[in-house]
Write a protein that holds these residues in place. Structure first.
Motif, PDB file in Angstrom:
ATOM      1  N   MET A   1     -82.406  49.484 -13.162  1.00  0.00           N
ATOM      2  CA  MET A   1     -82.213  48.371 -12.261  1.00  0.00           C
ATOM      3  C   MET A   1     -82.641  47.108 -12.999  1.00  0.00           C
ATOM      4  SD  MET A   1     -83.980  47.527  -8.537  1.00  0.00           S
ATOM      5  CE  MET A   1     -84.375  49.195  -8.272  1.00  0.00           C
ATOM      6  N   ASN A   2     -81.838  46.077 -12.892  1.00  0.00           N
ATOM      7  CA  ASN A   2     -82.130  44.814 -13.556  1.00  0.00           C
ATOM      8  C   ASN A   2     -82.957  43.938 -12.625  1.00  0.00           C
ATOM      9  OD1 ASN A   2     -82.141  42.694 -15.320  1.00  0.00           O
ATOM     10  ND2 ASN A   2     -80.037  42.076 -14.922  1.00  0.00           N
ATOM     11  N   ILE A   3     -84.210  43.701 -13.004  1.00  0.00           N
ATOM     12  CA  ILE A   3     -85.064  42.836 -12.196  1.00  0.00           C
ATOM     13  C   ILE A   3     -85.673  41.751 -13.084  1.00  0.00           C
ATOM     14  CG2 ILE A   3     -85.616  44.622 -10.509  1.00  0.00           C
ATOM     15  CD1 ILE A   3     -88.334  44.898 -11.873  1.00  0.00           C
ATOM     16  N   TYR A   4     -85.860  40.584 -12.493  1.00  0.00           N
ATOM     17  CA  TYR A   4     -86.521  39.489 -13.202  1.00  0.00           C
ATOM     18  C   TYR A   4     -87.021  38.489 -12.166  1.00  0.00           C
ATOM     19  CZ  TYR A   4     -82.173  36.908 -12.430  1.00  0.00           C
ATOM     20  OH  TYR A   4     -81.092  36.301 -11.854  1.00  0.00           O
ATOM     21  N   TYR A   5     -87.922  37.619 -12.600  1.00  0.00           N
ATOM     22  CA  TYR A   5     -88.488  36.625 -11.691  1.00  0.00           C
ATOM     23  C   TYR A   5     -87.997  35.245 -12.090  1.00  0.00           C
ATOM     24  CZ  TYR A   5     -91.743  33.970  -8.880  1.00  0.00           C
ATOM     25  OH  TYR A   5     -92.281  33.107  -7.950  1.00  0.00           O
ATOM     26  N   ASP A   6     -87.536  34.483 -11.090  1.00  0.00           N
ATOM     27  CA  ASP A   6     -87.112  33.090 -11.268  1.00  0.00           C
ATOM     28  C   ASP A   6     -88.063  32.232 -10.443  1.00  0.00           C
ATOM     29  OD1 ASP A   6     -85.562  30.646 -10.165  1.00  0.00           O
ATOM     30  OD2 ASP A   6     -84.346  31.301 -11.877  1.00  0.00           O
ATOM     31  N   ASN A   7     -88.647  31.212 -11.056  1.00  0.00           N
ATOM     32  CA  ASN A   7     -89.634  30.382 -10.352  1.00  0.00           C
ATOM     33  C   ASN A   7     -89.080  29.724  -9.094  1.00  0.00           C
ATOM     34  OD1 ASN A   7     -91.811  30.890 -12.063  1.00  0.00           O
ATOM     35  ND2 ASN A   7     -91.176  29.277 -13.489  1.00  0.00           N
ATOM     36  N   ASN A   8     -87.814  29.400  -9.066  1.00  0.00           N
ATOM     37  CA  ASN A   8     -87.226  28.728  -7.909  1.00  0.00           C
ATOM     38  C   ASN A   8     -86.675  29.699  -6.863  1.00  0.00           C
ATOM     39  OD1 ASN A   8     -87.714  26.159  -8.998  1.00  0.00           O
ATOM     40  ND2 ASN A   8     -85.834  26.276 -10.212  1.00  0.00           N
ATOM     41  N   LYS A   9     -86.097  30.798  -7.307  1.00  0.00           N
ATOM     42  CA  LYS A   9     -85.416  31.715  -6.399  1.00  0.00           C
ATOM     43  C   LYS A   9     -86.259  32.927  -5.993  1.00  0.00           C
ATOM     44  CE  LYS A   9     -80.826  30.646  -8.243  1.00  0.00           C
ATOM     45  NZ  LYS A   9     -79.651  31.221  -8.901  1.00  0.00           N
ATOM     46  N   GLY A  10     -87.236  33.273  -6.806  1.00  0.00           N
ATOM     47  CA  GLY A  10     -88.054  34.444  -6.521  1.00  0.00           C
ATOM     48  C   GLY A  10     -87.643  35.614  -7.394  1.00  0.00           C
ATOM     49  N   MET A  11     -87.994  36.809  -6.941  1.00  0.00           N
ATOM     50  CA  MET A  11     -87.729  38.031  -7.697  1.00  0.00           C
ATOM     51  C   MET A  11     -86.305  38.499  -7.427  1.00  0.00           C
ATOM     52  SD  MET A  11     -89.008  40.375  -9.756  1.00  0.00           S
ATOM     53  CE  MET A  11     -90.787  40.330  -9.591  1.00  0.00           C
ATOM     54  N   SER A  12     -85.556  38.734  -8.511  1.00  0.00           N
ATOM     55  CA  SER A  12     -84.214  39.284  -8.398  1.00  0.00           C
ATOM     56  C   SER A  12     -84.314  40.794  -8.465  1.00  0.00           C
ATOM     57  CB  SER A  12     -83.316  38.770  -9.518  1.00  0.00           C
ATOM     58  OG  SER A  12     -82.070  39.425  -9.479  1.00  0.00           O
ATOM     59  N   ILE A  13     -83.950  41.434  -7.352  1.00  0.00           N
ATOM     60  CA  ILE A  13     -83.982  42.890  -7.279  1.00  0.00           C
ATOM     61  C   ILE A  13     -82.586  43.353  -6.883  1.00  0.00           C
ATOM     62  CG2 ILE A  13     -85.036  44.904  -6.189  1.00  0.00           C
ATOM     63  CD1 ILE A  13     -87.413  43.036  -5.440  1.00  0.00           C
ATOM     64  N   ALA A  14     -81.937  44.053  -7.783  1.00  0.00           N
ATOM     65  CA  ALA A  14     -80.581  44.563  -7.541  1.00  0.00           C
ATOM     66  C   ALA A  14     -79.633  43.452  -7.104  1.00  0.00           C
ATOM     67  CB  ALA A  14     -80.606  45.696  -6.514  1.00  0.00           C
ATOM     68  N   GLY A  15     -79.770  42.274  -7.724  1.00  0.00           N
ATOM     69  CA  GLY A  15     -78.866  41.166  -7.452  1.00  0.00           C
ATOM     70  C   GLY A  15     -79.239  40.301  -6.266  1.00  0.00           C
ATOM     71  N   ASN A  16     -80.292  40.664  -5.535  1.00  0.00           N
ATOM     72  CA  ASN A  16     -80.756  39.859  -4.396  1.00  0.00           C
ATOM     73  C   ASN A  16     -82.100  39.231  -4.738  1.00  0.00           C
ATOM     74  OD1 ASN A  16     -78.585  40.629  -2.610  1.00  0.00           O
ATOM     75  ND2 ASN A  16     -79.578  42.619  -2.467  1.00  0.00           N
ATOM     76  N   PHE A  17     -82.273  37.980  -4.331  1.00  0.00           N
ATOM     77  CA  PHE A  17     -83.533  37.285  -4.612  1.00  0.00           C
ATOM     78  C   PHE A  17     -84.481  37.417  -3.425  1.00  0.00           C
ATOM     79  CE2 PHE A  17     -80.749  35.320  -7.690  1.00  0.00           C
ATOM     80  CZ  PHE A  17     -81.567  35.244  -8.814  1.00  0.00           C
ATOM     81  N   TRP A  18     -85.740  37.692  -3.762  1.00  0.00           N
ATOM     82  CA  TRP A  18     -86.791  37.852  -2.763  1.00  0.00           C
ATOM     83  C   TRP A  18     -87.871  36.807  -3.030  1.00  0.00           C
ATOM     84  CZ3 TRP A  18     -86.942  41.883   0.899  1.00  0.00           C
ATOM     85  CH2 TRP A  18     -85.889  42.794   0.804  1.00  0.00           C
ATOM     86  N   LEU A  19     -88.132  35.932  -2.040  1.00  0.00           N
ATOM     87  CA  LEU A  19     -89.188  34.937  -2.185  1.00  0.00           C
ATOM     88  C   LEU A  19     -90.563  35.561  -1.952  1.00  0.00           C
ATOM     89  CD1 LEU A  19     -87.502  31.899  -0.410  1.00  0.00           C
ATOM     90  CD2 LEU A  19     -87.829  32.254  -2.858  1.00  0.00           C
ATOM     91  N   VAL A  20     -90.570  36.686  -1.266  1.00  0.00           N
ATOM     92  CA  VAL A  20     -91.818  37.403  -1.018  1.00  0.00           C
ATOM     93  C   VAL A  20     -91.646  38.852  -1.471  1.00  0.00           C
ATOM     94  CG1 VAL A  20     -92.512  35.951   0.935  1.00  0.00           C
ATOM     95  CG2 VAL A  20     -91.143  38.005   1.345  1.00  0.00           C
ATOM     96  N   HIS A  21     -92.758  39.512  -1.686  1.00  0.00           N
ATOM     97  CA  HIS A  21     -92.744  40.929  -2.102  1.00  0.00           C
ATOM     98  C   HIS A  21     -92.077  41.733  -0.978  1.00  0.00           C
ATOM     99  CE1 HIS A  21     -94.066  44.870  -3.362  1.00  0.00           C
ATOM    100  NE2 HIS A  21     -94.566  44.357  -4.473  1.00  0.00           N
ATOM    101  N   PRO A  22     -91.047  42.543  -1.282  1.00  0.00           N
ATOM    102  CA  PRO A  22     -90.306  43.247  -0.230  1.00  0.00           C
ATOM    103  C   PRO A  22     -91.134  44.294   0.525  1.00  0.00           C
ATOM    104  CG  PRO A  22     -89.559  43.945  -2.395  1.00  0.00           C
ATOM    105  CD  PRO A  22     -90.498  42.804  -2.603  1.00  0.00           C
ATOM    106  N   GLN A  23     -92.205  44.779  -0.065  1.00  0.00           N
ATOM    107  CA  GLN A  23     -93.004  45.802   0.596  1.00  0.00           C
ATOM    108  C   GLN A  23     -94.221  45.236   1.321  1.00  0.00           C
ATOM    109  OE1 GLN A  23     -93.420  47.875  -3.025  1.00  0.00           O
ATOM    110  NE2 GLN A  23     -91.644  49.205  -2.675  1.00  0.00           N
ATOM    111  N   THR A  24     -94.785  44.158   0.774  1.00  0.00           N
ATOM    112  CA  THR A  24     -96.003  43.596   1.383  1.00  0.00           C
ATOM    113  C   THR A  24     -95.738  42.336   2.185  1.00  0.00           C
ATOM    114  OG1 THR A  24     -96.535  42.233  -0.553  1.00  0.00           O
ATOM    115  CG2 THR A  24     -97.398  44.512  -0.514  1.00  0.00           C
ATOM    116  N   GLY A  25     -94.645  41.646   1.885  1.00  0.00           N
ATOM    117  CA  GLY A  25     -94.338  40.392   2.573  1.00  0.00           C
ATOM    118  C   GLY A  25     -95.162  39.212   2.068  1.00  0.00           C
ATOM    119  N   GLU A  26     -95.915  39.391   0.995  1.00  0.00           N
ATOM    120  CA  GLU A  26     -96.760  38.324   0.443  1.00  0.00           C
ATOM    121  C   GLU A  26     -96.004  37.562  -0.638  1.00  0.00           C
ATOM    122  OE1 GLU A  26    -100.364  40.138  -0.905  1.00  0.00           O
ATOM    123  OE2 GLU A  26    -100.819  40.972   1.071  1.00  0.00           O
TER     124      GLU A  26
END
Length: 139
Positions: A1-26
């Motif tokens: 799985m291709n993941i990376y962090y972008d300072n403006n968009k958040g974490m890219s996980i499977a092509g979707n950006f997450w501003l917060v941790h998907p499991q903790t919500g932080e």
């Protein structure tokens, strides 16, 4: 799985950006980003190893089934020859008996093929290296 962090968009996980941790919500922090990426890479490596082992075990199952079928091929040929011999001699009753023998042999061969399929399905359902390493192939 291709993941990376972008300072403006958040974490890219499977092509979707997450501003917060998907499991903790932080909110993401340097530590949580590094930990998430490390865990994901480890999980990906483990999955790759499991998939590789699955393919190795399935290949072995196919080899054993092929070997078993090949080693018994002479029985098929013998049954065909006997059935033909009986027919050529005009003994239809004997030919029918030999056809029944041939059918029984072919059914035994089908059992090997079905067992091979069952073993392959069982391997595909395994999820860990330990399970794969302990898997017993028995025909």
């Amino acid at each position: 799985m291709n993941i990376y962090y972008d300072n403006n968009k958040g974490m890219s996980i499977a092509g979707n950006f997450w501003l917060v941790h998907p499991q903790t919500g932080e909110q993401w922090s340097k530590e949580s980003v590094a930990q998430f990426i490390a865990e994901t890479q480890l999980e990906t490596e483990e999955n790759s190893e499991v998939e590789y082992l699955k393919q190795q075990v399935i290949t072995r199952i196919k080899q054993l089934a092929y070997s078993k079928l090949q080693s018994e091929q002479w029985r098929v040929e013998r049954a065909k020859e006997r059935e033909l011999s009986e027919r050529l001699n005009g003994n239809e009753e004997g030919a029918a008996t030999e056809r029944a023998n041939l059918l029984a042999i072919l059914q035994q061969r089908e059992v090997v093929r079905e067992k091979s399929g069952e073993l392959e399905a069982a391997v595909l359902s395994l999820t860990s290296q330990a399970e794969l390493l302990e898997f017993v192939i028995a025909f």
